[in-house]
Scaffold this motif. Structure first.
Motif, PDB file in Angstrom:
ATOM      1  N   ALA A 188     -22.349   6.680   8.417  1.00  7.25           N
ATOM      2  CA  ALA A 188     -21.542   5.967   8.975  1.00  7.25           C
ATOM      3  C   ALA A 188     -20.817   5.307   7.734  1.00  7.25           C
ATOM      4  O   ALA A 188     -19.534   5.073   7.693  1.00  7.25           O
ATOM      5  CB  ALA A 188     -22.092   4.631   9.775  1.00  7.25           C
ATOM      6  N   ILE A 189     -21.604   5.208   6.634  1.00  7.72           N
ATOM      7  CA  ILE A 189     -20.871   4.172   5.414  1.00  7.72           C
ATOM      8  C   ILE A 189     -19.899   5.344   4.800  1.00  7.72           C
ATOM      9  O   ILE A 189     -19.074   5.082   3.936  1.00  7.72           O
ATOM     10  CB  ILE A 189     -22.262   3.883   4.269  1.00  7.72           C
ATOM     11  N   LEU A 190     -20.337   6.721   4.750  1.00 13.78           N
ATOM     12  CA  LEU A 190     -19.528   7.909   3.988  1.00 13.78           C
ATOM     13  C   LEU A 190     -18.453   7.844   4.689  1.00 13.78           C
ATOM     14  O   LEU A 190     -17.183   7.911   4.103  1.00 13.78           O
ATOM     15  CB  LEU A 190     -20.564   8.934   4.010  1.00 13.78           C
ATOM     16  N   LEU A 191     -18.361   7.890   6.152  1.00 10.56           N
ATOM     17  CA  LEU A 191     -17.216   7.965   6.676  1.00 10.56           C
ATOM     18  C   LEU A 191     -16.026   6.625   6.456  1.00 10.56           C
ATOM     19  O   LEU A 191     -14.883   6.956   6.621  1.00 10.56           O
ATOM     20  CB  LEU A 191     -17.328   7.878   8.295  1.00 10.56           C
ATOM     21  N   ARG A 192     -16.816   5.572   6.267  1.00 10.91           N
ATOM     22  CA  ARG A 192     -16.344   4.182   6.115  1.00 10.91           C
ATOM     23  C   ARG A 192     -15.273   4.320   4.839  1.00 10.91           C
ATOM     24  O   ARG A 192     -14.227   3.937   4.525  1.00 10.91           O
ATOM     25  CB  ARG A 192     -17.231   3.099   6.373  1.00 10.91           C
ATOM     26  N   THR A 193     -16.282   4.870   3.755  1.00 11.86           N
ATOM     27  CA  THR A 193     -15.581   4.960   2.620  1.00 11.86           C
ATOM     28  C   THR A 193     -14.768   6.043   2.564  1.00 11.86           C
ATOM     29  O   THR A 193     -13.350   5.768   1.917  1.00 11.86           O
ATOM     30  CB  THR A 193     -16.886   5.494   1.506  1.00 11.86           C
ATOM     31  N   TRP A 194     -14.599   7.090   3.269  1.00 11.15           N
ATOM     32  CA  TRP A 194     -13.672   8.120   3.060  1.00 11.15           C
ATOM     33  C   TRP A 194     -12.311   7.521   3.878  1.00 11.15           C
ATOM     34  O   TRP A 194     -11.112   7.743   3.261  1.00 11.15           O
ATOM     35  CB  TRP A 194     -14.055   9.326   4.097  1.00 11.15           C
ATOM     36  N   GLY A 195     -12.539   6.815   4.846  1.00  8.03           N
ATOM     37  CA  GLY A 195     -11.458   5.985   5.442  1.00  8.03           C
ATOM     38  C   GLY A 195     -10.839   5.216   4.657  1.00  8.03           C
ATOM     39  O   GLY A 195      -9.446   5.255   4.454  1.00  8.03           O
ATOM     40  N   ARG A 196     -11.451   4.408   3.967  1.00  9.00           N
ATOM     41  CA  ARG A 196     -10.899   3.477   2.920  1.00  9.00           C
ATOM     42  C   ARG A 196     -10.136   4.014   1.857  1.00  9.00           C
ATOM     43  O   ARG A 196      -9.186   3.692   1.544  1.00  9.00           O
ATOM     44  CB  ARG A 196     -11.761   2.500   2.136  1.00  9.00           C
ATOM     45  N   VAL A 197     -10.619   5.261   1.354  1.00 12.25           N
ATOM     46  CA  VAL A 197      -9.767   5.966   0.461  1.00 12.25           C
ATOM     47  C   VAL A 197      -8.647   6.474   0.768  1.00 12.25           C
ATOM     48  O   VAL A 197      -7.485   6.297   0.330  1.00 12.25           O
ATOM     49  CB  VAL A 197     -10.608   7.015  -0.377  1.00 12.25           C
ATOM     50  N   LEU A 198      -8.672   7.331   1.960  1.00  8.45           N
ATOM     51  CA  LEU A 198      -7.716   7.952   2.533  1.00  8.45           C
ATOM     52  C   LEU A 198      -6.455   7.193   3.208  1.00  8.45           C
ATOM     53  O   LEU A 198      -5.491   7.508   3.378  1.00  8.45           O
ATOM     54  CB  LEU A 198      -8.103   8.785   3.635  1.00  8.45           C
ATOM     55  N   ARG A 199      -6.822   5.706   3.412  1.00 10.22           N
ATOM     56  CA  ARG A 199      -5.935   5.016   4.023  1.00 10.22           C
ATOM     57  C   ARG A 199      -5.180   3.939   2.815  1.00 10.22           C
ATOM     58  O   ARG A 199      -4.251   3.621   3.061  1.00 10.22           O
ATOM     59  CB  ARG A 199      -6.426   3.761   4.946  1.00 10.22           C
ATOM     60  N   HIS A 200      -5.380   4.269   1.523  1.00  7.86           N
ATOM     61  CA  HIS A 200      -4.956   3.538   0.382  1.00  7.86           C
ATOM     62  C   HIS A 200      -3.662   4.148  -0.167  1.00  7.86           C
ATOM     63  O   HIS A 200      -3.866   5.275  -0.725  1.00  7.86           O
ATOM     64  CB  HIS A 200      -6.011   3.328  -0.740  1.00  7.86           C
ATOM     65  N   PRO A 201      -2.492   3.770  -0.191  1.00 15.00           N
ATOM     66  CA  PRO A 201      -1.224   4.323  -0.611  1.00 15.00           C
ATOM     67  C   PRO A 201      -1.280   4.747  -1.923  1.00 15.00           C
ATOM     68  O   PRO A 201      -0.664   5.545  -2.593  1.00 15.00           O
ATOM     69  CB  PRO A 201      -0.031   3.631  -0.126  1.00 15.00           C
ATOM     70  N   THR A 202      -1.932   3.833  -2.888  1.00 18.54           N
ATOM     71  CA  THR A 202      -2.166   3.948  -4.440  1.00 18.54           C
ATOM     72  C   THR A 202      -2.795   5.421  -4.497  1.00 18.54           C
ATOM     73  O   THR A 202      -2.534   6.257  -5.509  1.00 18.54           O
ATOM     74  CB  THR A 202      -2.865   2.956  -5.017  1.00 18.54           C
ATOM     75  N   PHE A 203      -4.050   5.428  -3.899  1.00 19.19           N
ATOM     76  CA  PHE A 203      -4.535   6.959  -4.130  1.00 19.19           C
ATOM     77  C   PHE A 203      -3.852   7.914  -3.618  1.00 19.19           C
ATOM     78  O   PHE A 203      -3.762   9.027  -4.477  1.00 19.19           O
ATOM     79  CB  PHE A 203      -5.811   6.773  -2.870  1.00 19.19           C
ATOM     80  N   TRP A 204      -2.840   7.829  -2.569  1.00 17.01           N
ATOM     81  CA  TRP A 204      -2.035   9.046  -2.013  1.00 17.01           C
ATOM     82  C   TRP A 204      -0.856   9.108  -3.200  1.00 17.01           C
ATOM     83  O   TRP A 204      -0.757  10.203  -3.514  1.00 17.01           O
ATOM     84  CB  TRP A 204      -1.450   8.750  -0.777  1.00 17.01           C
ATOM     85  N   ALA A 205      -0.472   8.133  -3.727  1.00 19.46           N
ATOM     86  CA  ALA A 205       0.734   8.204  -4.696  1.00 19.46           C
ATOM     87  C   ALA A 205       0.371   9.166  -6.116  1.00 19.46           C
ATOM     88  O   ALA A 205       0.828  10.105  -6.411  1.00 19.46           O
ATOM     89  CB  ALA A 205       1.288   7.025  -5.236  1.00 19.46           C
ATOM     90  N   TYR A 206      -0.702   8.771  -6.702  1.00 13.92           N
ATOM     91  CA  TYR A 206      -1.260   9.419  -7.532  1.00 13.92           C
ATOM     92  C   TYR A 206      -2.013  10.814  -7.402  1.00 13.92           C
ATOM     93  O   TYR A 206      -2.049  11.735  -8.234  1.00 13.92           O
ATOM     94  CB  TYR A 206      -2.302   8.424  -8.518  1.00 13.92           C
ATOM     95  N   SER A 207      -2.639  10.832  -6.365  1.00 21.86           N
ATOM     96  CA  SER A 207      -3.269  12.457  -5.919  1.00 21.86           C
ATOM     97  C   SER A 207      -2.133  13.084  -5.701  1.00 21.86           C
ATOM     98  O   SER A 207      -2.371  14.368  -6.263  1.00 21.86           O
ATOM     99  CB  SER A 207      -4.107  12.026  -4.789  1.00 21.86           C
ATOM    100  N   LEU A 208      -1.067  12.747  -5.149  1.00 16.40           N
ATOM    101  CA  LEU A 208       0.179  13.644  -4.814  1.00 16.40           C
ATOM    102  C   LEU A 208       0.718  14.118  -6.054  1.00 16.40           C
ATOM    103  O   LEU A 208       1.203  15.274  -6.350  1.00 16.40           O
ATOM    104  CB  LEU A 208       0.971  13.177  -4.001  1.00 16.40           C
ATOM    105  N   LEU A 209       0.619  13.108  -6.919  1.00 21.85           N
ATOM    106  CA  LEU A 209       1.347  13.310  -8.500  1.00 21.85           C
ATOM    107  C   LEU A 209       0.509  14.409  -9.120  1.00 21.85           C
ATOM    108  O   LEU A 209       0.971  15.406  -9.719  1.00 21.85           O
ATOM    109  CB  LEU A 209       1.594  12.199  -9.324  1.00 21.85           C
ATOM    110  N   THR A 210      -0.796  14.293  -9.097  1.00 23.75           N
ATOM    111  CA  THR A 210      -1.647  15.336 -10.031  1.00 23.75           C
ATOM    112  C   THR A 210      -1.523  16.564  -9.189  1.00 23.75           C
ATOM    113  O   THR A 210      -1.466  17.687  -9.896  1.00 23.75           O
ATOM    114  CB  THR A 210      -2.953  14.680 -10.161  1.00 23.75           C
TER     115      THR A 210
END
Length: 406
Positions: free
Chosen positions: A204-226
């Motif tokens: 449950a904690i792992l899924l919550r953490t995954w969701g928090r990371v994958l919902r964050h636009p900053t993560f997506w902006a820089y991950s798509l860049l790399t």
């Protein structure tokens, strides 16, 4: 967002050196054997497609394994995962050297990719453990400068080893690198995670953490860049040995010099990154990197369309792309984990998974497109340069500030 104090270890030059060794294991694993790839493919009686699989399978395993290693490092700390990964990598390197068939070589390279996932993922997460976001981009740039030095040396050394001692010696050299890195981690790199999370592996904690990371636009902006930047580089890595050696007629040693020169351009890009960040800040530096990427990709297309299919014509535009790569990787790899000081392992793992998933798809595309011309390389680099421009000038400018929370 919590801003942790920078531990004393972050101020140590030896820490940057060890981080450089950890992050450099990826180009060592891919670049060192590239000059020998056509030879080993022929020696093992395999097809070009099978030969490409020694690279693409390694990278797919590398990307997927990070999803496993990331939560483990958040739970148990970086150091035990690093040591485990380096030991597995060493065993797989020995297996590579002794492989009697292409199937066995692919199997050992896949295991090597799994082990490499632990090493690189932990290296990126350690940067977030030790540094604040903007300082992390500068530290990552310094570590990737070391990676640039290693990348410059890999291809010439690999070409020389393949010519002088045979293709197996290029694979054996990976064992020596792993043992050196293992010794440096054991002696000089203490645990960097301030407080391991004992709940990190609970579903449950792992899924919550995954969701928090994958919902964050900053993560997506820089991950798509790399991811887009690495995709363009991987087009070159997957196709260049066949195009420059078999299509354009370069000797292996001269092809090694070609890879050396692209590594120099990347090396220069990491220096340029630090200079630009000091003057313009993080997001404007990425925008300048996007201009270099688009210029390089566009000029590669223009040169090829003009019929100038020679190394001297095709390489200078690609150097511009590599200058941009030297900016995008340190900014992107530090930026994508910046919002997650308590889950840097998971964020780093997802970022690495994205890059390697695209690399695997790119390798499959390159294998299918190799046709005795330069166009697979040219078209792939051109496509990723356009994507880089859109990401660097759009997503990063909107969502890429280190304190972005939405």
């Amino acid at each position: 967002m919590r801003t942790p104090s920078v531990p004393a270890a972050a101020e140590s030059g030896i820490t940057i050196l060890v981080l450089a060794l950890l992050l450099s294991i990826q180009p060592v694993t891919t670049d060192l054997y590239l000059p020998a790839l056509p030879t080993l493919t022929y020696a093992l009686g395999a097809s070009v497609t099978q030969g490409q699989l020694t690279l693409s399978a390694l990278l797919l395993a590398f990307g997927c394994s990070q999803l496993f290693w990331g939560p483990l490092s958040d739970r148990w700390g970086r150091r035990p995962i690093l040591l485990t990964g380096l030991l597995l990598y060493t065993l797989a390197s020995i297996g590579n050297t002794l492989a009697a068939s292409m199937d066995l070589l692919i199997l050992w390279r896949t295991l090597q990719g799994v082990a490499m996932g632990a090493v690189v993922m932990c290296g990126r997460a350690i940067v977030r453990d030790l540094y604040t976001p903007v300082a992390g981009a500068r530290a990552m740039s310094k570590a990737l400068t070391g990676l640039g030095v290693v990348a410059c040396l890999c291809a010439p050394i690999g070409g020389w080893l393949a010519d002088a001692l045979g293709w197996r010696s290029a694979l054996l050299a990976l064992t020596a690198y792993a043992l050196l890195t293992l010794a440096m981690v054991w002696r000089h790199l203490p645990e960097s995670l301030p407080q391991p999370n004992p709940q990190a592996l609970r579903p449950a904690i792992l899924l919550r953490t995954w969701g928090r990371v994958l919902r964050h636009p900053t993560f997506w902006a820089y991950s798509l860049l790399t991811t887009a930047s690495y995709g363009g580089l991987f087009v070159f890595l997957a196709s260049s040995s066949f195009i420059f050696i078999e299509v354009l007629g370069l000797e292996r040693t001269r092809y090694g010099a070609v890879l050396f020169s692209t590594g120099v351009a990347y090396f220069a890009g990491t220096f340029l990154c630090r200079a630009l960040m000091a003057r313009f800040g993080l997001t404007r530096t990425v925008a300048i990197g996007g201009l270099l990427s688009v210029s390089g990709g566009g000029l590669v297309m223009a040169v090829a369309a003009a019929g100038w299919h020679t190394p001297l014509a095709l390489l200078p535009p690609f150097y511009l792309f590599m200058l941009g790569h030297g900016i995008h990787q340190p900014c992107g790899q530090s930026g994508c984990v910046a919002p997650f000081p308590d889950a840097a392992g998971v964020a780093s793992a997802f970022n690495g998974f994205m890059m390697m998933l695209v690399a695997f798809a790119t390798g499959a595309w390159v294998s299918a497109q190799l046709n005795g011309t330069v166009w697979p390389l040219v078209q792939g680099v051109g496509l990723f340069s356009v994507l880089l421009g859109a990401i660097a000038w759009g997503l990063v400018q909107k969502f890429g500030h280190p304190d972005a929370n939405t």
